[in-house]
Scaffold this motif. Structure first.
Motif, PDB file in Angstrom:
ATOM      1  N   ILE A 252      36.959  24.871  58.152  1.00 19.02           N
ATOM      2  CA  ILE A 252      36.089  23.809  57.631  1.00 19.02           C
ATOM      3  C   ILE A 252      36.122  22.607  58.585  1.00 19.02           C
ATOM      4  CG2 ILE A 252      35.739  22.208  55.695  1.00 19.02           C
ATOM      5  CD1 ILE A 252      36.812  24.426  53.835  1.00 19.02           C
ATOM      6  N   ALA A 253      37.294  22.320  59.098  1.00 22.75           N
ATOM      7  CA  ALA A 253      37.422  21.226  60.076  1.00 22.75           C
ATOM      8  C   ALA A 253      36.645  21.546  61.350  1.00 22.75           C
ATOM      9  CB  ALA A 253      38.894  20.980  60.397  1.00 22.75           C
ATOM     10  N   GLU A 254      36.633  22.813  61.730  1.00 23.99           N
ATOM     11  CA  GLU A 254      35.901  23.209  62.946  1.00 23.99           C
ATOM     12  C   GLU A 254      34.406  23.073  62.740  1.00 23.99           C
ATOM     13  OE1 GLU A 254      37.564  27.202  63.727  1.00 23.99           O
ATOM     14  OE2 GLU A 254      38.397  26.281  65.536  1.00 23.99           O
ATOM     15  N   GLU A 255      33.937  23.589  61.610  1.00 22.00           N
ATOM     16  CA  GLU A 255      32.507  23.586  61.345  1.00 22.00           C
ATOM     17  C   GLU A 255      31.955  22.165  61.236  1.00 22.00           C
ATOM     18  OE1 GLU A 255      29.875  25.851  58.065  1.00 22.00           O
ATOM     19  OE2 GLU A 255      31.754  26.835  58.660  1.00 22.00           O
ATOM     20  N   SER A 256      32.776  21.252  60.709  1.00 24.02           N
ATOM     21  CA  SER A 256      32.320  19.879  60.478  1.00 24.02           C
ATOM     22  C   SER A 256      32.590  18.973  61.676  1.00 24.02           C
ATOM     23  CB  SER A 256      33.053  19.320  59.262  1.00 24.02           C
ATOM     24  OG  SER A 256      34.443  19.295  59.524  1.00 24.02           O
ATOM     25  N   GLY A 257      33.294  19.484  62.661  1.00 24.92           N
ATOM     26  CA  GLY A 257      33.620  18.655  63.822  1.00 24.92           C
ATOM     27  C   GLY A 257      34.871  17.809  63.631  1.00 24.92           C
ATOM     28  N   LEU A 258      35.383  17.737  62.391  1.00 24.35           N
ATOM     29  CA  LEU A 258      36.600  16.953  62.124  1.00 24.35           C
ATOM     30  C   LEU A 258      37.799  17.446  62.922  1.00 24.35           C
ATOM     31  CD1 LEU A 258      36.507  16.463  58.236  1.00 24.35           C
ATOM     32  CD2 LEU A 258      36.480  14.647  59.963  1.00 24.35           C
ATOM     33  N   ILE A 259      37.718  18.683  63.394  1.00 22.33           N
ATOM     34  CA  ILE A 259      38.850  19.266  64.110  1.00 22.33           C
ATOM     35  C   ILE A 259      39.199  18.473  65.370  1.00 22.33           C
ATOM     36  CG2 ILE A 259      37.533  20.904  65.544  1.00 22.33           C
ATOM     37  CD1 ILE A 259      40.941  21.615  63.884  1.00 22.33           C
ATOM     38  N   LEU A 260      38.221  17.802  65.969  1.00 20.70           N
ATOM     39  CA  LEU A 260      38.527  17.039  67.190  1.00 20.70           C
ATOM     40  C   LEU A 260      39.528  15.930  66.876  1.00 20.70           C
ATOM     41  CD1 LEU A 260      35.092  16.807  69.039  1.00 20.70           C
ATOM     42  CD2 LEU A 260      37.092  18.194  69.655  1.00 20.70           C
ATOM     43  N   GLN A 261      39.270  15.239  65.778  1.00 21.81           N
ATOM     44  CA  GLN A 261      40.148  14.156  65.354  1.00 21.81           C
ATOM     45  C   GLN A 261      41.508  14.697  64.890  1.00 21.81           C
ATOM     46  OE1 GLN A 261      38.083  12.050  62.239  1.00 21.81           O
ATOM     47  NE2 GLN A 261      39.815  10.648  61.986  1.00 21.81           N
ATOM     48  N   ILE A 262      41.459  15.772  64.095  1.00 22.38           N
ATOM     49  CA  ILE A 262      42.694  16.355  63.579  1.00 22.38           C
ATOM     50  C   ILE A 262      43.523  16.961  64.716  1.00 22.38           C
ATOM     51  CG2 ILE A 262      43.624  18.209  62.102  1.00 22.38           C
ATOM     52  CD1 ILE A 262      41.238  17.691  60.212  1.00 22.38           C
ATOM     53  N   GLY A 263      42.833  17.653  65.616  1.00 18.96           N
ATOM     54  CA  GLY A 263      43.511  18.288  66.744  1.00 18.96           C
ATOM     55  C   GLY A 263      44.191  17.262  67.639  1.00 18.96           C
ATOM     56  N   GLU A 264      43.533  16.143  67.855  1.00 21.85           N
ATOM     57  CA  GLU A 264      44.126  15.074  68.668  1.00 21.85           C
ATOM     58  C   GLU A 264      45.362  14.508  67.966  1.00 21.85           C
ATOM     59  OE1 GLU A 264      41.395  12.025  69.978  1.00 21.85           O
ATOM     60  OE2 GLU A 264      43.036  10.602  70.374  1.00 21.85           O
ATOM     61  N   TRP A 265      45.234  14.350  66.654  1.00 22.50           N
ATOM     62  CA  TRP A 265      46.360  13.834  65.866  1.00 22.50           C
ATOM     63  C   TRP A 265      47.569  14.768  65.965  1.00 22.50           C
ATOM     64  CZ3 TRP A 265      49.044  15.647  61.602  1.00 22.50           C
ATOM     65  CH2 TRP A 265      49.881  14.726  60.965  1.00 22.50           C
ATOM     66  N   VAL A 266      47.348  16.075  65.793  1.00 24.35           N
ATOM     67  CA  VAL A 266      48.451  17.052  65.869  1.00 24.35           C
ATOM     68  C   VAL A 266      49.111  17.005  67.241  1.00 24.35           C
ATOM     69  CG1 VAL A 266      49.076  19.506  65.855  1.00 24.35           C
ATOM     70  CG2 VAL A 266      47.397  18.663  64.239  1.00 24.35           C
ATOM     71  N   LEU A 267      48.291  16.971  68.270  1.00 27.07           N
ATOM     72  CA  LEU A 267      48.809  16.967  69.636  1.00 27.07           C
ATOM     73  C   LEU A 267      49.710  15.747  69.854  1.00 27.07           C
ATOM     74  CD1 LEU A 267      48.506  18.691  72.168  1.00 27.07           C
ATOM     75  CD2 LEU A 267      46.519  17.308  72.807  1.00 27.07           C
ATOM     76  N   ARG A 268      49.235  14.600  69.389  1.00 24.45           N
ATOM     77  CA  ARG A 268      50.000  13.355  69.586  1.00 24.45           C
ATOM     78  C   ARG A 268      51.315  13.405  68.792  1.00 24.45           C
ATOM     79  NH1 ARG A 268      45.906   9.886  69.676  1.00 24.45           N
ATOM     80  NH2 ARG A 268      46.004   9.328  71.871  1.00 24.45           N
ATOM     81  N   VAL A 269      51.235  13.833  67.532  1.00 23.00           N
ATOM     82  CA  VAL A 269      52.440  13.903  66.691  1.00 23.00           C
ATOM     83  C   VAL A 269      53.448  14.895  67.284  1.00 23.00           C
ATOM     84  CG1 VAL A 269      53.317  14.649  64.424  1.00 23.00           C
ATOM     85  CG2 VAL A 269      51.287  13.185  64.562  1.00 23.00           C
ATOM     86  N   ALA A 270      52.967  16.053  67.693  1.00 26.69           N
ATOM     87  CA  ALA A 270      53.862  17.104  68.188  1.00 26.69           C
ATOM     88  C   ALA A 270      54.516  16.693  69.507  1.00 26.69           C
ATOM     89  CB  ALA A 270      53.095  18.416  68.356  1.00 26.69           C
ATOM     90  N   VAL A 271      53.745  16.091  70.396  1.00 29.76           N
ATOM     91  CA  VAL A 271      54.305  15.669  71.684  1.00 29.76           C
ATOM     92  C   VAL A 271      55.310  14.535  71.460  1.00 29.76           C
ATOM     93  CG1 VAL A 271      53.751  14.579  73.911  1.00 29.76           C
ATOM     94  CG2 VAL A 271      52.402  16.517  73.102  1.00 29.76           C
ATOM     95  N   ALA A 272      54.988  13.592  70.575  1.00 30.20           N
ATOM     96  CA  ALA A 272      55.921  12.489  70.286  1.00 30.20           C
ATOM     97  C   ALA A 272      57.223  13.045  69.694  1.00 30.20           C
ATOM     98  CB  ALA A 272      55.279  11.489  69.323  1.00 30.20           C
ATOM     99  N   GLN A 273      57.110  14.025  68.821  1.00 30.02           N
ATOM    100  CA  GLN A 273      58.305  14.640  68.221  1.00 30.02           C
ATOM    101  C   GLN A 273      59.131  15.363  69.288  1.00 30.02           C
ATOM    102  OE1 GLN A 273      59.538  14.514  64.855  1.00 30.02           O
ATOM    103  NE2 GLN A 273      61.202  15.172  66.189  1.00 30.02           N
ATOM    104  N   ALA A 274      58.447  16.115  70.149  1.00 34.10           N
ATOM    105  CA  ALA A 274      59.155  16.836  71.216  1.00 34.10           C
ATOM    106  C   ALA A 274      59.855  15.853  72.149  1.00 34.10           C
ATOM    107  CB  ALA A 274      58.175  17.717  71.989  1.00 34.10           C
ATOM    108  N   LYS A 275      59.215  14.717  72.396  1.00 31.44           N
ATOM    109  CA  LYS A 275      59.842  13.684  73.235  1.00 31.44           C
ATOM    110  C   LYS A 275      61.159  13.225  72.607  1.00 31.44           C
ATOM    111  CE  LYS A 275      60.313  10.419  76.296  1.00 31.44           C
ATOM    112  NZ  LYS A 275      60.430  10.650  77.752  1.00 31.44           N
TER     113      LYS A 275
END
Ligand code: C2E
Ligand code: CA
Ligand code: CA
Ligand code: CA
Length: 279
Positions: free
Chosen positions: A79-102
């Protein structure tokens, strides 16, 4: 029979209505999810079959909505992909995951790899390499410890586009793995051109390797082929010691699955990894 047909039609329509009601409900809720801090990232350990150590973590999204309850990524990602929301969500996940790994690197787990799933929409977005580099820079995180997971299906949907994007990410030092491998009909000639570091053997093949001779043969063939192409392998969905033994014997490098751990909140992942290295 006519009556039956009509009933079947009616129930089909009702199902369609229920489906689109749920779809809109989830879509509307999803628009608020980031701002209202309903999204969380869990981390599933990735284990070396050679050393037994935890060498990586796959970031997996979790969503708890106050009224709708827990909603599976298998439902809300499309649903996030179809609506385009995935760009925002995907960026959020990437930032959270990289910050956690740091944070984990700073705690001394400085070889830990963080694997993040990429959706088709993110992967086709020309701004992806710059976004990834921006996040790595903001978090001061070394690119070679970030691994982006792309499904084989997405890669094969547009192989030339995939080759170009993978080249671009590879040039920036980011690793790529091909997720759900075995389900997407890659040809060897494309596989050679994809700048992948790792093949992630789909859990549908792993599930029955202890009993099904065909699945056994497929998994062995994937591991052998990867070896010849100089690619690493990880098996997903490993749930039993028998599966682990077979994979290790075949020379698979890594494994991930409930046999080791479910995806865990960051604090529990930390406890898991510290416990594992102490043992
Ligand atoms: P995936 O990337 O193939 O992730 C593997 C799924 O298998 C995860 O489901 C994981 O929790 C589950 N799993 C792990 N070990 C086992 C096991 O031993 N047995 C079984 N039966 N399952 C296991 P999950 O977390 O529900 O995620 C489902 C899918 O949603 C993921 O499949 C991925 O395609 C997508 N997804 C999740 N998080 C993200 C994200 O941040 N971004 C994107 N684009 N997709 C995501
Ligand atoms: Ca994945
Ligand atoms: Ca997968
Ligand atoms: Ca999958």
């Amino acid at each position: 029979a006519k009556q039956e047909g009509r009933n079947a039609y009616r129930s089909f329509t009702q199902e369609m209505q229920a489906y689109s009601t749920r779809y809109l409900q989830v879509l509307n809720a999803l628009r608020q999810a980031i701002a209202q801090e309903q999204l969380h990232v869990h981390y599933q350990p990735q284990i070396s079959l050679i050393s037994g150590d935890v060498i990586g973590a796959e970031a997996l999204l979790r969503w708890h909505h106050p009224e709708l309850g827990n909603i599976s990524p298998a439902e809300f990602i499309p649903i996030a992909e179809e609506s385009g929301l995935i760009l925002q969500i995907g960026e959020w996940v990437l930032r959270v995951a990289v910050a956690q790994a740091k944070k984990w690197h700073q705690l001394g787990l400085d070889k830990l790899i963080i694997a993040v799933n990429l959706s088709a929409v993110q992967f086709r977005h020309a701004g992806l390499p710059n976004l990834v580099m921006q996040i790595l820079k903001e978090e001061d995180f070394p690119p070679q410890y970030l691994e982006l997971e792309l499904t084989e299906g997405v890669a094969m949907h547009d192989p030339q586009g995939a080759i170009a994007m993978m080249n671009s990410l590879h040039e920036r030092g980011v690793r790529m793995s091909i997720d759900d491998f075995g389900t997407g009909y890659s040809s060897l000639s494309y596989l050679k051109q994809f700048k992948a570091y790792k093949l992630k053997i789909d859990q549908s093949f792993v599930r029955d390797i202890s009993t099904d001779a065909e699945d056994k043969a497929i998994v062995s063939a994937i591991i052998g082929m990867a070896k010849n192409l100089g690619l690493q392998t990880i098996a997903e969905g490993v749930e039993t010691a028998e599966q682990q033994a077979f994979l290790r014997e075949e020379g698979c490098h890594e494994a991930q699955g409930y046999h080791y751990s479910k995806p865990l909140p960051a604090a529990d992942f930390e406890t898991f990894i510290l416990g594992a290295s102490a043992a």
